[in-house]
Design a protein around this motif. Structure first.
Motif, PDB file in Angstrom:
ATOM      1  N   GLN A  12      82.323  20.399   1.302  1.00 55.24           N
ATOM      2  CA  GLN A  12      82.514  19.807   2.567  1.00 55.24           C
ATOM      3  C   GLN A  12      81.151  19.143   3.314  1.00 55.24           C
ATOM      4  O   GLN A  12      80.266  19.602   2.892  1.00 55.24           O
ATOM      5  CB  GLN A  12      83.167  20.507   3.649  1.00 55.24           C
ATOM      6  N   THR A  13      81.483  18.130   4.004  1.00 55.79           N
ATOM      7  CA  THR A  13      80.254  17.455   4.828  1.00 55.79           C
ATOM      8  C   THR A  13      79.264  18.598   5.294  1.00 55.79           C
ATOM      9  O   THR A  13      80.011  19.339   6.204  1.00 55.79           O
ATOM     10  CB  THR A  13      80.530  16.705   5.619  1.00 55.79           C
ATOM     11  N   GLY A  14      77.944  18.530   5.141  1.00 51.32           N
ATOM     12  CA  GLY A  14      77.384  19.445   5.756  1.00 51.32           C
ATOM     13  C   GLY A  14      76.866  20.811   4.860  1.00 51.32           C
ATOM     14  O   GLY A  14      75.943  21.545   5.258  1.00 51.32           O
ATOM     15  N   GLY A  15      77.674  20.870   3.748  1.00 49.77           N
ATOM     16  CA  GLY A  15      77.379  22.085   2.976  1.00 49.77           C
ATOM     17  C   GLY A  15      76.476  21.951   2.029  1.00 49.77           C
ATOM     18  O   GLY A  15      75.659  20.858   2.172  1.00 49.77           O
ATOM     19  N   SER A  16      76.322  22.977   0.956  1.00 47.96           N
ATOM     20  CA  SER A  16      75.213  23.175   0.226  1.00 47.96           C
ATOM     21  C   SER A  16      75.797  23.384  -1.549  1.00 47.96           C
ATOM     22  O   SER A  16      76.792  23.943  -1.284  1.00 47.96           O
ATOM     23  CB  SER A  16      74.191  24.215   0.558  1.00 47.96           C
ATOM     24  N   LEU A  17      75.132  22.768  -2.460  1.00 51.40           N
ATOM     25  CA  LEU A  17      75.216  23.344  -3.801  1.00 51.40           C
ATOM     26  C   LEU A  17      73.847  23.442  -4.453  1.00 51.40           C
ATOM     27  O   LEU A  17      72.784  22.728  -3.894  1.00 51.40           O
ATOM     28  CB  LEU A  17      75.983  21.943  -4.516  1.00 51.40           C
ATOM     29  N   ARG A  18      73.950  24.099  -5.576  1.00 48.61           N
ATOM     30  CA  ARG A  18      72.421  24.161  -6.172  1.00 48.61           C
ATOM     31  C   ARG A  18      72.799  23.745  -7.613  1.00 48.61           C
ATOM     32  O   ARG A  18      73.810  24.477  -8.257  1.00 48.61           O
ATOM     33  CB  ARG A  18      71.897  25.653  -6.208  1.00 48.61           C
ATOM     34  N   LEU A  19      72.322  22.650  -8.169  1.00 49.79           N
ATOM     35  CA  LEU A  19      72.199  22.361  -9.416  1.00 49.79           C
ATOM     36  C   LEU A  19      71.316  22.897 -10.423  1.00 49.79           C
ATOM     37  O   LEU A  19      70.126  23.006 -10.002  1.00 49.79           O
ATOM     38  CB  LEU A  19      72.496  20.773  -9.699  1.00 49.79           C
ATOM     39  N   SER A  20      71.762  23.037 -11.557  1.00 48.37           N
ATOM     40  CA  SER A  20      70.651  23.713 -12.482  1.00 48.37           C
ATOM     41  C   SER A  20      70.564  22.601 -13.807  1.00 48.37           C
ATOM     42  O   SER A  20      71.698  22.257 -14.023  1.00 48.37           O
ATOM     43  CB  SER A  20      70.991  25.336 -13.138  1.00 48.37           C
ATOM     44  N   CYS A  21      69.378  22.808 -14.394  1.00 49.56           N
ATOM     45  CA  CYS A  21      69.213  21.903 -15.577  1.00 49.56           C
ATOM     46  C   CYS A  21      68.493  22.895 -16.733  1.00 49.56           C
ATOM     47  O   CYS A  21      67.289  23.230 -16.436  1.00 49.56           O
ATOM     48  CB  CYS A  21      68.761  20.904 -15.515  1.00 49.56           C
ATOM     49  N   SER A  22      69.334  23.554 -17.626  1.00 47.96           N
ATOM     50  CA  SER A  22      68.572  24.301 -18.555  1.00 47.96           C
ATOM     51  C   SER A  22      68.041  23.575 -19.844  1.00 47.96           C
ATOM     52  O   SER A  22      68.967  22.703 -20.584  1.00 47.96           O
ATOM     53  CB  SER A  22      69.442  25.303 -19.040  1.00 47.96           C
ATOM     54  N   ALA A  23      66.786  23.510 -20.430  1.00 49.96           N
ATOM     55  CA  ALA A  23      66.389  23.023 -21.476  1.00 49.96           C
ATOM     56  C   ALA A  23      66.047  24.044 -22.549  1.00 49.96           C
ATOM     57  O   ALA A  23      65.593  25.026 -22.480  1.00 49.96           O
ATOM     58  CB  ALA A  23      65.005  22.428 -20.872  1.00 49.96           C
ATOM     59  N   SER A  24      66.246  23.418 -23.802  1.00 46.49           N
ATOM     60  CA  SER A  24      66.190  23.938 -24.972  1.00 46.49           C
ATOM     61  C   SER A  24      65.705  23.022 -26.017  1.00 46.49           C
ATOM     62  O   SER A  24      65.800  22.002 -26.104  1.00 46.49           O
ATOM     63  CB  SER A  24      67.557  24.913 -25.409  1.00 46.49           C
ATOM     64  N   GLY A  25      65.443  23.625 -27.171  1.00 44.11           N
ATOM     65  CA  GLY A  25      64.883  22.910 -28.393  1.00 44.11           C
ATOM     66  C   GLY A  25      63.466  22.701 -28.514  1.00 44.11           C
ATOM     67  O   GLY A  25      62.717  22.660 -29.543  1.00 44.11           O
ATOM     68  N   ARG A  26      62.685  22.456 -27.365  1.00 45.07           N
ATOM     69  CA  ARG A  26      61.170  22.754 -27.478  1.00 45.07           C
ATOM     70  C   ARG A  26      60.568  22.990 -26.198  1.00 45.07           C
ATOM     71  O   ARG A  26      61.062  22.919 -25.367  1.00 45.07           O
ATOM     72  CB  ARG A  26      60.632  21.432 -28.199  1.00 45.07           C
ATOM     73  N   THR A  27      59.094  23.217 -26.306  1.00 42.53           N
ATOM     74  CA  THR A  27      58.812  23.337 -24.946  1.00 42.53           C
ATOM     75  C   THR A  27      58.905  22.212 -23.883  1.00 42.53           C
ATOM     76  O   THR A  27      58.534  21.073 -24.451  1.00 42.53           O
ATOM     77  CB  THR A  27      57.303  23.826 -25.024  1.00 42.53           C
ATOM     78  N   ILE A  28      59.070  22.275 -22.937  1.00 43.76           N
ATOM     79  CA  ILE A  28      59.116  21.280 -22.082  1.00 43.76           C
ATOM     80  C   ILE A  28      57.977  21.128 -20.783  1.00 43.76           C
ATOM     81  O   ILE A  28      57.805  20.360 -19.962  1.00 43.76           O
ATOM     82  CB  ILE A  28      60.312  21.189 -21.091  1.00 43.76           C
ATOM     83  N   SER A  29      56.707  21.855 -21.137  1.00 42.64           N
ATOM     84  CA  SER A  29      55.793  21.964 -20.374  1.00 42.64           C
ATOM     85  C   SER A  29      55.079  20.600 -20.047  1.00 42.64           C
ATOM     86  O   SER A  29      54.574  20.304 -19.214  1.00 42.64           O
ATOM     87  CB  SER A  29      54.845  23.131 -20.695  1.00 42.64           C
TER      88      SER A  29
END
Length: 123
Positions: A12-29
């Motif tokens: 609902q309006t005013g609410g919160s969510l947290r998205l995540s994005c996992s990386a794999s395959g090689r270092t992402i530094s």
């Protein structure tokens, strides 16, 4: 680099969510990780980005003060905490990666993309 985005949903309006994005395959530094969003019939817009190496961040004006991008080095994961959500935040959200030195707000400058995750904010 393979990216997997999770965490969308209905809130609902005013609410919160947290998205995540996992990386794999090689270092992402060496990479810059970005979040984009695309509403139906509209272009894919920049939301936020983080440089993995020094954790510097950039936000679109529309989300400043409401969204926070962060990363967990041990988990190779980028997060986006979204607070005070508005109906206009409704979109499919995508995470992406680029090696930097390019325009971080332009989708075409990113090399890798995750699948989208739907965020719907009801009024």
């Amino acid at each position: 680099v393979q990216l997997q985005a999770l965490g969308g949903g209905l809130v609902q309006t005013g609410g919160s969510l947290r998205l995540s994005c996992s990386a794999s395959g090689r270092t992402i530094s060496p990479y810059i990780m970005g979040w984009f969003r695309q509403a139906p019939g509209k272009e894919r817009d920049f939301v936020a980005a983080i440089r993995w190496r020094d954790v510097s961040t950039v936000y679109a004006d529309s989300v400043k003060g409401r969204f926070t991008i962060s990363r967990d080095n041990a988990k190779n994961t980028v997060y986006m905490q979204m607070n005070s959500l508005k109906p206009e935040d409704t979109a499919v959200y995508y995470c992406a990666a680029q090696k930097g030195l390019r325009n971080i707000a332009v989708p075409q400058e990113y090399d890798y993309w995750g699948q989208g995750t739907q965020v719907t904010v009801s009024s």
